[in-house]
Design a protein around this motif. Structure first.
Motif, short mmCIF file in Angstrom:
data_model
loop_
_atom_site.label_atom_id
_atom_site.label_comp_id
_atom_site.label_asym_id
_atom_site.label_seq_id
_atom_site.Cartn_x
_atom_site.Cartn_y
_atom_site.Cartn_z
N GLY A 69 0.78 -1.24 0.00
CA GLY A 69 0.00 0.00 0.00
C GLY A 69 0.80 1.28 0.00
N LYS A 70 2.06 1.21 -0.42
CA LYS A 70 2.85 2.44 -0.54
C LYS A 70 2.32 3.24 -1.73
CE LYS A 70 6.03 1.52 2.68
NZ LYS A 70 5.63 0.18 3.13
N LYS A 71 1.78 4.44 -1.47
CA LYS A 71 1.07 5.18 -2.50
C LYS A 71 1.93 6.21 -3.22
CE LYS A 71 -3.44 4.75 -0.23
NZ LYS A 71 -3.97 3.83 -1.25
N ARG A 72 2.95 6.72 -2.59
CA ARG A 72 3.80 7.73 -3.22
C ARG A 72 5.25 7.26 -3.14
NH1 ARG A 72 4.55 12.23 -1.26
NH2 ARG A 72 4.34 13.62 -3.06
N VAL A 73 5.84 7.02 -4.31
CA VAL A 73 7.18 6.42 -4.37
C VAL A 73 8.09 7.24 -5.27
CG1 VAL A 73 8.46 4.33 -4.97
CG2 VAL A 73 6.16 4.13 -4.02
N VAL A 74 9.35 7.32 -4.88
CA VAL A 74 10.40 7.97 -5.68
C VAL A 74 11.41 6.92 -6.12
CG1 VAL A 74 12.40 9.53 -5.55
CG2 VAL A 74 10.20 10.25 -4.62
N THR A 75 11.88 7.02 -7.35
CA THR A 75 13.01 6.19 -7.79
C THR A 75 14.25 7.06 -7.88
OG1 THR A 75 12.54 6.54 -10.15
CG2 THR A 75 11.53 4.63 -9.10
N CYS A 76 15.38 6.53 -7.47
CA CYS A 76 16.64 7.26 -7.47
C CYS A 76 17.74 6.28 -7.85
CB CYS A 76 16.91 7.87 -6.09
SG CYS A 76 18.42 8.84 -5.98
N TYR A 77 18.50 6.60 -8.90
CA TYR A 77 19.44 5.61 -9.43
C TYR A 77 20.56 6.28 -10.22
CZ TYR A 77 16.25 6.65 -13.28
OH TYR A 77 15.48 7.31 -14.20
N TRP A 78 21.68 5.55 -10.33
CA TRP A 78 22.74 5.99 -11.23
C TRP A 78 22.16 6.00 -12.64
CZ3 TRP A 78 27.00 2.75 -8.52
CH2 TRP A 78 27.81 3.60 -7.75
N ASN A 79 22.30 7.12 -13.32
CA ASN A 79 21.62 7.33 -14.59
C ASN A 79 22.44 6.81 -15.77
OD1 ASN A 79 19.56 8.13 -16.24
ND2 ASN A 79 20.18 10.29 -16.31
N TYR A 80 22.59 5.50 -15.81
CA TYR A 80 23.16 4.83 -16.97
C TYR A 80 22.32 3.58 -17.20
CZ TYR A 80 25.72 1.43 -14.02
OH TYR A 80 26.07 0.44 -13.14
N GLY A 81 22.70 2.77 -18.19
CA GLY A 81 21.84 1.65 -18.59
C GLY A 81 21.33 0.81 -17.46
N ALA A 82 22.21 0.37 -16.56
CA ALA A 82 21.80 -0.53 -15.48
C ALA A 82 20.78 0.12 -14.56
CB ALA A 82 23.02 -0.99 -14.69
N GLY A 83 21.04 1.37 -14.19
CA GLY A 83 20.12 2.06 -13.31
C GLY A 83 18.77 2.30 -13.94
N GLN A 84 18.77 2.69 -15.21
CA GLN A 84 17.52 2.95 -15.92
C GLN A 84 16.69 1.67 -16.05
OE1 GLN A 84 19.17 4.51 -19.50
NE2 GLN A 84 19.86 6.41 -18.54
N GLN A 85 17.35 0.57 -16.39
CA GLN A 85 16.61 -0.70 -16.56
C GLN A 85 16.13 -1.25 -15.23
OE1 GLN A 85 19.48 -2.96 -18.82
NE2 GLN A 85 19.01 -1.87 -20.72
N SER A 86 16.91 -1.05 -14.18
CA SER A 86 16.48 -1.47 -12.85
C SER A 86 15.24 -0.69 -12.43
CB SER A 86 17.61 -1.26 -11.85
OG SER A 86 17.21 -1.64 -10.55
N ALA A 87 15.25 0.60 -12.68
CA ALA A 87 14.09 1.44 -12.35
C ALA A 87 12.86 1.02 -13.15
CB ALA A 87 14.41 2.91 -12.60
N GLN A 88 13.08 0.62 -14.41
CA GLN A 88 11.95 0.16 -15.22
C GLN A 88 11.36 -1.13 -14.67
OE1 GLN A 88 10.53 1.87 -17.94
NE2 GLN A 88 8.95 0.38 -17.40
N GLY A 89 12.22 -2.03 -14.23
CA GLY A 89 11.73 -3.25 -13.59
C GLY A 89 10.89 -2.93 -12.38
N PHE A 90 11.36 -1.98 -11.56
CA PHE A 90 10.60 -1.58 -10.38
C PHE A 90 9.25 -1.01 -10.78
CE2 PHE A 90 9.14 1.78 -7.56
CZ PHE A 90 9.06 1.11 -6.36
N LYS A 91 9.23 -0.14 -11.77
CA LYS A 91 7.97 0.49 -12.20
C LYS A 91 6.99 -0.56 -12.73
CE LYS A 91 10.12 3.58 -14.77
NZ LYS A 91 10.31 4.72 -15.71
#
Length: 408
Positions: free
Chosen positions: A174-196
């Motif tokens: 039930g976490k309603k408001r979430v922030v993603t924060c990551y190193w902005n290169y391929g691995a970080g971007q793809q990891s964030a996409q998996g989370f989303k």
């Protein structure tokens, strides 16, 4: 500069006391391949042995050495020669370094890298040259997507995988408001996409509502986080999902606590690399942090218990996920070479054996998808007294998307 290591029977026997007992390590099948009795198997590692990711490269290599020692440093009846080349986690040097191992050193197997940017260049050459390749860490989704090939295998994860289960967990809670924060290169971007993707799927299944209120990309390998932490504090989300590793993960977690966010009610979560292998350096700041990963220190299975004991006895330190991935990379190579009695020319049979491998890994059951990416459990872990302790399986037998993969 590359470093060559000749394994000898005498050295192997010296290591066996510490290494014996993990998995099926009975004596190997005698080779029927005559040339294999003369030529060594040349295994080239393109891993970071200096810089931010040096500890990761060391753990992968140590575990490979341990696994090979359990077979008396013989594969398919052939001795092993390990050629180590420092990738420096530097994508601009990846093409030159890979070419050196493949064309100059003429390795039979290529193992590496850690950095996804290096992996992209390495995979392109591996595809062109057809050299047998096992990736023991780099999670670039493209490797088991558009760049997939019959000769390329991965013993780790795709970048998408570790983020997905954390997204599901937070949505289900039930976490309603979430922030993603990551190193902005391929691995970080793809990891964030998996989370989303996981967060969206979790909301659909529970019928809940929630949103990603902000995505914050940090230039790699920047470890100056003060402005980022101030922004997160102002947003006041329910939780933050992060992708950092190694020294960057240590700095982020300690800065998070120093900024007062640890006790703010905002939960810090991430892909397991946030706390994997670095909890000692993070100290009290890491306590209570939850992450998702395909391995945890406290996994209660016999293979993991023996693996950790052997690694500790051999190397004087604790094993981590990077060591597990290196160990299973070595096991994949063993399976391939044993299936053909050391005959590198029997490529089809070798590939088939590796594709169909079912490994009783320290991480739990491991098999490969059609794209040669691990299908594996992902665990919800919580740092408790400095240890990444398993709370439960977050997602069982998770496979990764492999859009664009064609093995033809």
């Amino acid at each position: 500069m590359s470093k060559k290591t000749d394994f000898t029977r005498r050295r192997a026997l010296g290591l066996m006391g510490a290494a014996a007992g993990v998995g099926a390590v009975a004596g190997f099948t005698p080779t029927k391949f005559a040339i294999g009795q003369q030529a060594k198997v040349r295994i080239g590692t393109l891993l970071p042995y200096s810089g931010t990711y040096a500890r990761l490269g060391e753990a992968i290599t140590n575990a490979m050495v341990m696994r090979f020692a359990q077979g008396k440093d013989m594969l398919g009846g052939r001795e092993i020669e390990l050629i180590r080349l420092d990738s420096e986690a530097a994508p601009p040097k990846a093409t030159e370094n890979t070419s050196k191992l493949v064309n100059s050193e003429k390795v039979d197997f290529l193992v590496g890298p850690v950095h996804s940017g290096v992996a992209m260049a390495m995979a392109k050459i591996a595809r062109e040259e057809g050299v047998m390749t096992v990736i023991p860490n780099a999670g670039a989704d493209q490797i088991t997507g558009p760049l997939c090939a019959p000769n390329i295998f991965r013993s780790s994860f795709s970048n998408w995988q570790p983020g997905y289960p954390m997204g599901r967990v937070l949505a289900e809670e039930g976490k309603k408001r979430v922030v993603t924060c990551y190193w902005n290169y391929g691995a970080g971007q793809q990891s964030a996409q998996g989370f989303k993707d996981g967060y969206a799927d979790g909301l659909k299944e529970t019928g809940g509502d929630g949103e990603i209120v902000k995505e914050i990309g940090v230039p790699f390998p920047d470890v100056e986080f003060q402005s980022v932490l101030s922004e997160i504090a102002a947003l006041k989300p329910d939780a933050v999902y992060t992708f950092f590793a190694g020294g960057g993960a240590v700095k982020f977690v300690k800065d998070w606590a120093a900024a007062g966010l640890k006790d703010s009610g905002i939960e810090l979560t991430g892909a397991g690399f946030l706390t994997e292998g670095v909890t000692e350096a993070q100290g009290e700041a890491a306590e209570g942090i939850r992450t998702t990963l395909h391995y945890a220190d406290t996994l209660d299975n016999p293979v993991n218990q023996v693996f950790r004991r052997n690694y500790r006895e051999m190397w004087g330190k604790e094993a981590d996920v990077y060591a597990v991935q290196g160990y299973d990379a070595a096991e994949l190579i063993r399976i391939g070479l044993e299936a053909v009695d050391g005959d590198m020319g029997a490529r089809g049979e070798m590939v088939a054996a590796m594709e169909n491998a079912v490994i009783d890994s320290p991480r739990g059951p491991l098999k490969l998808s059609a794209a040669h990416n691990p299908v594996q459990n992902f665990y919800l872990r919580k740092v408790t007294n400095g240890v990444n302790a398993v709370e439960r399986i977050a997602v069982e037998a998770l496979s990764a998307p492999s859009q664009g993969c064609s093995m033809g």
